[in-house]
Design a protein around this motif. Structure first.
Motif, PDB file in Angstrom:
ATOM      1  N   GLY A 178     -22.381  42.509 101.389  1.00 41.95           N
ATOM      2  CA  GLY A 178     -21.578  42.991 100.282  1.00 41.95           C
ATOM      3  C   GLY A 178     -20.985  41.765  99.612  1.00 41.95           C
ATOM      4  O   GLY A 178     -20.662  40.782 100.272  1.00 41.95           O
TER       5      GLY A 178
ATOM      6  N   SER B 189     -12.126  40.114 105.385  1.00 39.74           N
ATOM      7  CA  SER B 189     -11.576  39.798 104.065  1.00 39.74           C
ATOM      8  C   SER B 189     -10.101  39.369 104.076  1.00 39.74           C
ATOM      9  O   SER B 189      -9.687  38.601 103.201  1.00 39.74           O
TER      10      SER B 189
ATOM     11  N   ARG C 250     -13.428  49.169 113.777  1.00 37.71           N
ATOM     12  CA  ARG C 250     -13.371  50.390 112.979  1.00 37.71           C
ATOM     13  C   ARG C 250     -13.527  51.600 113.873  1.00 37.71           C
ATOM     14  O   ARG C 250     -14.234  51.544 114.877  1.00 37.71           O
TER      15      ARG C 250
ATOM     16  N   PHE D  97     -16.378  47.433  95.718  1.00 32.37           N
ATOM     17  CA  PHE D  97     -15.360  47.038  96.687  1.00 32.37           C
ATOM     18  C   PHE D  97     -14.073  46.858  95.896  1.00 32.37           C
ATOM     19  O   PHE D  97     -14.114  46.326  94.782  1.00 32.37           O
TER      20      PHE D  97
ATOM     21  N   GLN E 115      -9.479  35.809 103.426  1.00 35.54           N
ATOM     22  CA  GLN E 115      -9.462  35.336 102.029  1.00 35.54           C
ATOM     23  C   GLN E 115      -8.023  35.113 101.571  1.00 35.54           C
ATOM     24  O   GLN E 115      -7.683  34.057 101.029  1.00 35.54           O
TER      25      GLN E 115
ATOM     26  N   GLN F 293     -18.173  40.042 111.666  1.00 34.88           N
ATOM     27  CA  GLN F 293     -18.482  39.788 110.254  1.00 34.88           C
ATOM     28  C   GLN F 293     -18.383  38.291 109.965  1.00 34.88           C
ATOM     29  O   GLN F 293     -17.699  37.553 110.679  1.00 34.88           O
TER      30      GLN F 293
ATOM     31  N   GLN G 156     -12.032  44.269 108.632  1.00 39.48           N
ATOM     32  CA  GLN G 156     -12.950  43.380 107.919  1.00 39.48           C
ATOM     33  C   GLN G 156     -12.398  41.957 108.027  1.00 39.48           C
ATOM     34  O   GLN G 156     -11.251  41.757 108.403  1.00 39.48           O
TER      35      GLN G 156
ATOM     36  N   GLN H 153     -13.110  52.515 105.694  1.00 38.60           N
ATOM     37  CA  GLN H 153     -12.941  51.711 106.906  1.00 38.60           C
ATOM     38  C   GLN H 153     -11.864  52.346 107.777  1.00 38.60           C
ATOM     39  O   GLN H 153     -10.710  51.958 107.749  1.00 38.60           O
TER      40      GLN H 153
ATOM     41  N   GLY I 233     -19.436  39.243 102.250  1.00 40.91           N
ATOM     42  CA  GLY I 233     -19.204  39.550 103.653  1.00 40.91           C
ATOM     43  C   GLY I 233     -20.443  40.181 104.243  1.00 40.91           C
ATOM     44  O   GLY I 233     -21.130  40.961 103.574  1.00 40.91           O
TER      45      GLY I 233
ATOM     46  N   THR J 231     -13.392  43.154  94.737  1.00 41.19           N
ATOM     47  CA  THR J 231     -14.308  42.384  93.889  1.00 41.19           C
ATOM     48  C   THR J 231     -14.668  43.204  92.658  1.00 41.19           C
ATOM     49  O   THR J 231     -14.748  44.428  92.709  1.00 41.19           O
TER      50      THR J 231
ATOM     51  N   GLU K  86     -17.291  36.186 106.543  1.00 40.59           N
ATOM     52  CA  GLU K  86     -16.760  36.292 105.183  1.00 40.59           C
ATOM     53  C   GLU K  86     -16.980  34.954 104.482  1.00 40.59           C
ATOM     54  O   GLU K  86     -16.934  33.904 105.121  1.00 40.59           O
TER      55      GLU K  86
ATOM     56  N   GLY L 129     -19.248  39.996  95.541  1.00 45.37           N
ATOM     57  CA  GLY L 129     -18.786  40.223  94.183  1.00 45.37           C
ATOM     58  C   GLY L 129     -17.890  39.100  93.698  1.00 45.37           C
ATOM     59  O   GLY L 129     -17.644  38.146  94.422  1.00 45.37           O
TER      60      GLY L 129
HETATM   61  N1  PHE Z   1     -15.251  43.324 103.425  1.00 47.36           N
HETATM   62  C1  PHE Z   1     -16.392  44.083 102.951  1.00 47.36           C
HETATM   63  C2  PHE Z   1     -16.794  45.092 104.002  1.00 47.36           C
HETATM   64  O1  PHE Z   1     -16.424  44.943 105.136  1.00 47.36           O
HETATM   65  C3  PHE Z   1     -17.545  43.165 102.631  1.00 47.36           C
HETATM   66  C4  PHE Z   1     -17.246  42.304 101.435  1.00 47.36           C
HETATM   67  C5  PHE Z   1     -16.684  41.071 101.613  1.00 47.36           C
HETATM   68  C6  PHE Z   1     -17.571  42.712 100.138  1.00 47.36           C
HETATM   69  C7  PHE Z   1     -16.402  40.246 100.520  1.00 47.36           C
HETATM   70  C8  PHE Z   1     -17.313  41.909  99.078  1.00 47.36           C
HETATM   71  C9  PHE Z   1     -16.733  40.685  99.230  1.00 47.36           C
HETATM   72  O2  PHE Z   1     -17.493  46.040 103.714  1.00 47.36           O
END
Ligand code: PHE
Length: 337
Positions: free
Chosen positions: A279, A165, A191, A245, A168, A205, A163, A149, A304, A248, A207, A281
């Motif tokens: 994606g 994430s 990105r 990832f 979270q 995205q 992202q 990324q 995500g 996860t 999440e 996990g």
């Molecule tokens: N954040 C990851 C991405 O941008 C996607 C993802 C989110 C994967 C949560 C796993 C759990 O590629």
């Protein structure tokens, strides 16, 4: 004089002419004023007689002018009312209003599905700390997976989030160890990619994060199956492929069956029958710990997805740049959604 004035007045055809007549006969330089001014040179017997006649003539002329003036005013008012009449039986004119952008529509659709499963919507900042975007997600400095990324850094410690994430981690901090955590978070991410038909330096995205006791991989699978069926149709199947990832473990990539396949030569899934959309996990123990949840007691899953990609698959859109170039011919096709 009276006869002359009345005759001339009878031929008046405009308010402008009427005003001229008023000046001509009744004005300071008019014949009546002159007669009255000359009264001083008259004998005492003549004065009242002439005075009376002059006043009578003046009165007569004034009366005609007044009544004509009134007529004009009435006509003017009537004309104005006629011109201003509103025909309430005419059909209304439609006023152009905008429509929600297709990306926001898809976000709303996805939110609705998860809200229906008991999730709440969370948000986080687009300008993010390195700690939340990487460090707390088990991506320490110099971790090679950071290259996946390529980032826009603002300072050494602050960047445009790559992202969603980091939300979270922020959510776990806010929840202070309470369960269940059950959120989805839509938002823009950034990105350093060259823009082309499938890449954009900014995209959206969504999440998802669930934490509780006894959350298992099968919960993730069931949740995602339910989700894609509501979004893409009830015959949709999913397929989980092992992936990686840092935040996860185990990690998966999730494919859905391609609903665009109409016979042979499908452009969308290149005839594989499957489309990658997610994606996901089980939340890595290090991430749980950083967020204040004991990995011995709690477990969770996260996922995500890219909203543009989901929209492109769902509506058969071939170029991600359509979403950002504001071409009304494109946008209007989604106004009814
Ligand atoms: N954040 C990851 C991405 O941008 C996607 C993802 C989110 C994967 C949560 C796993 C759990 O590629």
């Amino acid at each position: 004089l009276k006869a002359e004035a009345l005759q001339e007045l009878a031929q008046v055809t405009s308010q402008q002419q009427l005003a001229e007549m008023r000046i001509k006969y009744l004005g300071k330089k008019g014949p009546l004023t002159e007669i009255l001014r000359g009264m001083g040179s008259l004998s005492a017997e003549e004065r009242p007689i002439i005075g009376q006649v002059a006043n009578e003539v003046r009165g007569a002329i004034e009366a005609v002018i007044e009544s004509k003036q009134e007529e004009y005013q009435k006509a003017e008012t009537e004309a104005r009312l006629r011109a201003e009449t509103i025909d309430v039986t005419l059909p209304g004119r439609p006023s152009p209003i905008g429509a929600t952008h297709p990306i926001n529509k898809v976000i709303q659709q996805i939110e609705d599905i998860f809200i229906g499963m008991g999730y709440t919507v969370a948000e986080g900042p687009e300008v993010e700390q390195d700690y939340y975007n990487f460090e707390a997600l088990n991506l320490p400095k110099n971790h090679p997976a950071r290259d996946m990324q390529d980032s826009f850094y603002i300072t050494e410690e602050i960047l445009m989030r790559t992202q969603t994430s980091p939300v979270q981690v922020r959510t776990m901090e806010k929840m202070k160890g309470e369960v269940p955590v059950k959120i989805i978070c839509p938002g823009k991410v950034y990105r350093r990619d060259d823009d082309d038909a499938t890449h954009s330096h900014m995209f959206t995205q969504i999440e998802g994060l669930v934490i509780d006791r006894n959350i298992r991989m099968s919960d993730l699978k069931g949740t995602l199956l339910q989700f894609v069926r509501e979004l893409f149709g009830h015959h949709t199947q999913i397929r989980l492929r092992p992936s990686f990832f840092p935040f996860t473990e185990p990690s998966v990539e999730v494919d859905v069956t391609c609903a665009m396949c109409k016979g042979s030569g499908c452009r969308v899934c290149k005839q594989s029958g499957w489309l990658e959309i997610l994606g996901a996990g089980m939340v890595h123990p290090n991430v749980l710990e950083k967020g204040g949840y004991d990995p011995e007691e709690y477990s969770g899953f996260a996922f995500g997805m890219g909203v543009e990609r989901v929209a492109m698959l769902k509506y058969d859109i071939e170029d991600i740049r359509h979403f950002y170039t504001n071409d009304l011919r494109f946008l209007k096709q989604f106004a009814h959604l």
